[in-house]
Scaffold this active site. Sequence first.
Site, PDB file in Angstrom:
ATOM      1  N   ARG A  37       0.733  -1.254  -0.038  1.00 49.97           N
ATOM      2  CA  ARG A  37       0.088   0.171   0.159  1.00 49.97           C
ATOM      3  C   ARG A  37       0.931   1.297   0.050  1.00 49.97           C
ATOM      4  O   ARG A  37       0.541   2.206  -0.627  1.00 49.97           O
ATOM      5  CB  ARG A  37      -0.867  -0.129   1.128  1.00 49.97           C
ATOM      6  N   ASP A  84      -3.125  38.577 -13.186  1.00 45.93           N
ATOM      7  CA  ASP A  84      -4.274  37.706 -12.132  1.00 45.93           C
ATOM      8  C   ASP A  84      -5.432  38.275 -12.630  1.00 45.93           C
ATOM      9  O   ASP A  84      -5.985  39.071 -12.778  1.00 45.93           O
ATOM     10  CB  ASP A  84      -4.059  38.049 -10.832  1.00 45.93           C
ATOM     11  N   GLU A  90       2.199  40.361  -8.335  1.00 51.12           N
ATOM     12  CA  GLU A  90       0.974  40.164  -8.926  1.00 51.12           C
ATOM     13  C   GLU A  90       0.181  41.449  -9.256  1.00 51.12           C
ATOM     14  O   GLU A  90       0.235  42.402  -8.424  1.00 51.12           O
ATOM     15  CB  GLU A  90       0.100  39.395  -7.933  1.00 51.12           C
ATOM     16  N   LYS A 129       0.317  24.777  -4.070  1.00 50.29           N
ATOM     17  CA  LYS A 129      -0.984  24.197  -3.502  1.00 50.29           C
ATOM     18  C   LYS A 129      -0.567  22.452  -4.025  1.00 50.29           C
ATOM     19  O   LYS A 129      -1.314  22.081  -4.999  1.00 50.29           O
ATOM     20  CB  LYS A 129      -2.124  24.415  -4.668  1.00 50.29           C
ATOM     21  N   LYS A 152       1.884  39.790  -3.451  1.00 48.46           N
ATOM     22  CA  LYS A 152       0.631  39.612  -3.995  1.00 48.46           C
ATOM     23  C   LYS A 152      -0.269  41.047  -3.503  1.00 48.46           C
ATOM     24  O   LYS A 152       0.571  41.694  -2.773  1.00 48.46           O
ATOM     25  CB  LYS A 152      -0.084  38.396  -3.518  1.00 48.46           C
TER      26      LYS A 152
END
Length: 282
Positions: A103, A220, A199, A138, A170
């Site tokens: 597994r 963006d 950004e 992410k 950002k």
Amino acid sequence: MPNLRLADLTAEIEANVRRALAEDIGSGDITAQLIPAERLAKATIITRQAAVISGTAWVDTVFRQLDPRVAVHWQVADGERVSPDQVLFHLEGPARSLLSGERSALNFLQLLSGVATHAQSLADQVADTQVKLLDTRKTLPGLRLAQKYAVTCGGCHNHRIGLYDAFLIKENHIAACGGIAQAISAAHKIAPGKPVEIEVESLSELKEALAAGADIIMLDELSMDDMREAVRLNAGKARLEASGGINEATLRPIAETGVDYISIGAMTKDVKALDLSMRLSL
């Protein structure tokens, strides 16, 4: 940013596998104890679907850490495309160890091959353009480097690894710094030589970022028309990255605007694991 290389991940792979085996086996595989300790076995692992392979080193490490007597015989390599029902590798060794490691080994292989397969499907769509497709942060906690390596097996590229190797300024950073120019200036002072990406959400902000000397400018969720105009205004001064809400329907049109990069969080976030099967024979 440079792509991760497997040679750089030795310590990471060892740690990934130690955690996985501790999580799965814990104090011992009580079901495997039903099998006589001296019994030897063979196993064949196949894929039930077309895919791009990634994660062979993790599989090797699972069985080496669990029981060095297990031999792993690969029929494929990372980055190779495979077909349904194709044999990926064979195992030989104590039956208990083959079953105890199954597994954890397949979890790594099916996840990382799923990432590589998704990345390759995206890369294929824009293969005749100059754009590079980038991953993001992410990723699954604890498996970032593994997933980012899998992205490279699928023909895509790594963005920054974390918060330490490049600036990505950002909206909230800009607000806290007092503006685009102030944020870029501070970044160059804090860590000279580190890439500075910022950004922007409009063409006016793009002009500010260019004037302030940004290395990379993230567009963006700009419209297609604005992206094309951004490429014209930029004229090669900085590298342009499209980001935000990109999917398979918009990927090709965005690539054709002339941006340098497209970053896609779904490459590592929305992944379907590869369907694998292990067949044991005594």
